[in-house]
Write an enzyme that holds these catalytic residues in place. Structure first.
Site, mmCIF file in Angstrom:
data_model
loop_
_atom_site.group_PDB
_atom_site.id
_atom_site.type_symbol
_atom_site.label_atom_id
_atom_site.label_comp_id
_atom_site.label_asym_id
_atom_site.label_seq_id
_atom_site.Cartn_x
_atom_site.Cartn_y
_atom_site.Cartn_z
ATOM 1 N N LYS A 207 110.465 41.239 -13.666
ATOM 2 C CA LYS A 207 109.386 40.401 -13.380
ATOM 3 C C LYS A 207 107.485 40.289 -13.928
ATOM 4 O O LYS A 207 107.382 38.996 -13.650
ATOM 5 C CB LYS A 207 110.007 39.927 -11.499
ATOM 6 C CG LYS A 207 111.041 39.898 -11.114
ATOM 7 C CD LYS A 207 111.878 39.525 -10.223
ATOM 8 C CE LYS A 207 113.235 39.091 -10.538
ATOM 9 N NZ LYS A 207 113.127 38.157 -8.630
ATOM 10 N N LYS B 196 119.601 37.313 -17.150
ATOM 11 C CA LYS B 196 120.806 36.821 -15.655
ATOM 12 C C LYS B 196 120.924 35.389 -15.010
ATOM 13 O O LYS B 196 119.398 34.927 -15.829
ATOM 14 C CB LYS B 196 119.612 38.132 -14.883
ATOM 15 C CG LYS B 196 120.373 37.636 -13.546
ATOM 16 C CD LYS B 196 119.674 38.995 -12.728
ATOM 17 C CE LYS B 196 118.747 38.006 -12.631
ATOM 18 N NZ LYS B 196 118.585 38.452 -10.931
ATOM 19 N N LYS C 142 117.640 31.154 -10.033
ATOM 20 C CA LYS C 142 116.955 30.830 -9.182
ATOM 21 C C LYS C 142 115.442 29.855 -10.200
ATOM 22 O O LYS C 142 115.438 28.905 -10.536
ATOM 23 C CB LYS C 142 116.596 31.026 -7.822
ATOM 24 C CG LYS C 142 118.011 31.620 -7.001
ATOM 25 C CD LYS C 142 117.196 31.651 -5.847
ATOM 26 C CE LYS C 142 117.671 32.266 -5.535
ATOM 27 N NZ LYS C 142 117.438 33.896 -5.411
HETATM 28 N N1 AQP Z 1 122.854 36.049 -12.752
HETATM 29 C C1 AQP Z 1 124.205 36.943 -10.954
HETATM 30 N N2 AQP Z 1 124.660 37.662 -11.210
HETATM 31 C C2 AQP Z 1 125.462 38.207 -9.988
HETATM 32 N N3 AQP Z 1 124.512 38.695 -9.450
HETATM 33 C C3 AQP Z 1 122.885 38.119 -9.100
HETATM 34 N N4 AQP Z 1 122.383 38.201 -8.249
HETATM 35 C C4 AQP Z 1 121.314 36.829 -8.240
HETATM 36 N N5 AQP Z 1 121.960 36.606 -9.233
HETATM 37 C C5 AQP Z 1 122.565 37.123 -9.690
HETATM 38 C C6 AQP Z 1 122.949 38.978 -6.444
HETATM 39 O O1 AQP Z 1 122.355 37.867 -5.506
HETATM 40 C C7 AQP Z 1 122.040 38.246 -4.719
HETATM 41 C C8 AQP Z 1 120.584 37.351 -3.976
HETATM 42 O O2 AQP Z 1 119.781 37.931 -5.169
HETATM 43 P P1 AQP Z 1 118.359 37.307 -4.592
HETATM 44 O O3 AQP Z 1 117.683 36.065 -4.333
HETATM 45 O O4 AQP Z 1 117.364 37.707 -3.746
HETATM 46 O O5 AQP Z 1 117.596 37.566 -5.974
HETATM 47 P P2 AQP Z 1 117.769 37.478 -7.860
HETATM 48 O O6 AQP Z 1 118.435 38.467 -7.734
HETATM 49 O O7 AQP Z 1 116.056 37.991 -7.794
HETATM 50 O O8 AQP Z 1 117.811 36.632 -7.578
HETATM 51 P P3 AQP Z 1 117.731 35.399 -8.567
HETATM 52 O O9 AQP Z 1 118.274 34.149 -8.611
HETATM 53 O O10 AQP Z 1 117.400 35.865 -9.933
HETATM 54 O O11 AQP Z 1 116.586 34.737 -7.895
HETATM 55 P P4 AQP Z 1 114.846 34.752 -8.716
HETATM 56 O O12 AQP Z 1 115.115 33.886 -9.840
HETATM 57 O O13 AQP Z 1 114.210 33.666 -6.951
HETATM 58 O O14 AQP Z 1 114.120 36.332 -8.953
HETATM 59 C C9 AQP Z 1 121.768 39.893 -4.638
HETATM 60 O O15 AQP Z 1 122.686 40.700 -3.949
HETATM 61 C C10 AQP Z 1 121.637 39.575 -5.694
HETATM 62 O O16 AQP Z 1 122.048 41.042 -7.470
#
Ligand code: AQP
Length: 333
Positions: A114, A198, A201
């Site tokens: 990140k 991955k 969002k």
């Molecule tokens: N691509 C993914 N596949 C499986 N699980 C996922 N999670 C996130 N992306 C995937 C799981 O969703 C839960 C919530 O995630 P989060 O919002 O706390 O943070 P993150 O993992 O950083 O998700 P994003 O979508 O990638 O958000 P941003 O872009 O804001 O960083 C967690 O249990 C995560 O494992």
């Protein structure tokens, strides 16, 4: 005996299929098991580790609650709240940051991903993010934490912090050592544009993900444009493992249709991607559209969503403040 469940989701945008298949689907199953005590947190303090527009953040907090409800989490059975409303999280994070070691945090791959090349400009909060996550979990004596595969390393750190605190202060099992609950298959859903990245969002291209608020036409369009390779559909797992985009789409289909990867491979082996994509689009529409419709309906009633958060933060605050009081006694404050 029932499990004590804690998990969080960042209100950083529209929740997507990765969040759903990797985490929220599991939350719903755990919520439905009567013997479990579940707490699902909208982790807004985690969200501000990168820049957030305050107005959008408010909307995203409500959007995350609406998504929990629309996916099937019952607020009468589970506690739903936002992290910033229970100040014990920030306090415990500070205390635990004095227990966690720099060397442990330096190994966290999510920070490296990140922060990117310009680490110097990343916030201190982004670096210490996993310590706040440990505080979230340990305050509630959670025994199990359902997360996507990407959070496994943070959970191991949480276990190390809990163990070190217990050893340093000779408190036996004051902090419970939580177990990760990670889906065995399809625990990491990848971008529709790049099978090695991955689904996320914060990825700029909306075509990279299926949002849980997408319309039927958006789903049709995104799957049509999803990256594949020029070969016919794979016929063995070995073949699949060499083809990241095909693997991701077949994984998504299998997860939604409740099939094993082998079963999906056999069903579509040797066929064209276009035929497979029609089937994938249909299972996505069947699963996502009812959720999407419900999210939009819930978002029209902001008061209802705010009441759920208020009620949840009172319940969570009661539990967390008792744990903080004991932490104060242990530390000699
Ligand atoms: N691509 C993914 N596949 C499986 N699980 C996922 N999670 C996130 N992306 C995937 C799981 O969703 C839960 C919530 O995630 P989060 O919002 O706390 O943070 P993150 O993992 O950083 O998700 P994003 O979508 O990638 O958000 P941003 O872009 O804001 O960083 C967690 O249990 C995560 O494992």
């Amino acid at each position: 005996m029932g499990k004590k469940i804690f998990s969080g989701v960042q209100p950083t945008g529209n929740l997507h299929l990765g969040n759903y298949l990797g985490a929220i689907k599991n939350f719903v199953d755990l919520n439905n098991e009567d013997e479990n005590d579940c707490i699902f947190c909208v982790v807004d303090l985690h969200a501000i580790t990168v820049n957030q527009d305050p107005k959008e953040l408010s909307n995203n907090i409500r959007g995350t609650v609406a998504t929990f409800l629309a996916s099937g989490i019952d607020p009468k059975k589970s506690i739903i709240f936002n992290q910033s409303k229970v100040s014990a999280h920030s306090e415990a994070a500070w205390i635990l940051s004095c227990v966690a070691r720099m060397g442990w945090l330096n190994r966290m791959t999510q920070f490296k991903e990140k922060a990117g090349k310009d680490k110097e400009k990343a916030s201190v909060g982004l670096y210490s993010y996993p310590v706040l996550m440990a505080a979230d979990i340990l305050l509630y004596d959670a025994t199990h934490v359902p997360v996507g595969e990407d959070q496994k390393q943070h959970l191991e750190l949480c276990r190390d912090i809990a163990q070190k605190f217990n050893n340093d202060f000779k408190t036996n099992d004051f902090f419970k050592i939580p177990e990760p609950l990670i889906q065995k298959e399809f625990s990491r859903i990848m971008s529709l544009k790049d099978g090695l990245k991955k689904m996320s969002k914060s990825e700029i291209s909306d075509l990279s993900r299926i949002n849980l608020t997408d319309t039927k036409d958006e789903i049709i369009n995104k799957i049509k444009k999803a990256k594949t390779d020029p070969l016919p559909m794979p016929s063995t797992i070995d073949d699949l493992n060499k083809r990241p985009e095909a693997k991701n789409l077949i994984g998504i289909y299998s997860s939604l249709a409740d099939l094993k990867l082998e079963e999906t491979i056999n069903k579509f082996s040797g066929k064209n991607f276009s035929e497979f994509k029609e089937n994938l689009t249909q299972v996505l529409i069947d699963k996502i559209i009812p959720i999407s419709v419900e999210i939009k309906k819930l978002l029209d009633d902001k008061n209802y969503l705010d009441e759920i958060l208020l009620d949840g933060s009172k319940k969570a605050g009661d539990i967390a403040s008792k744990k903080i009081k004991k932490i104060h006694e242990i530390l000699g404050f």
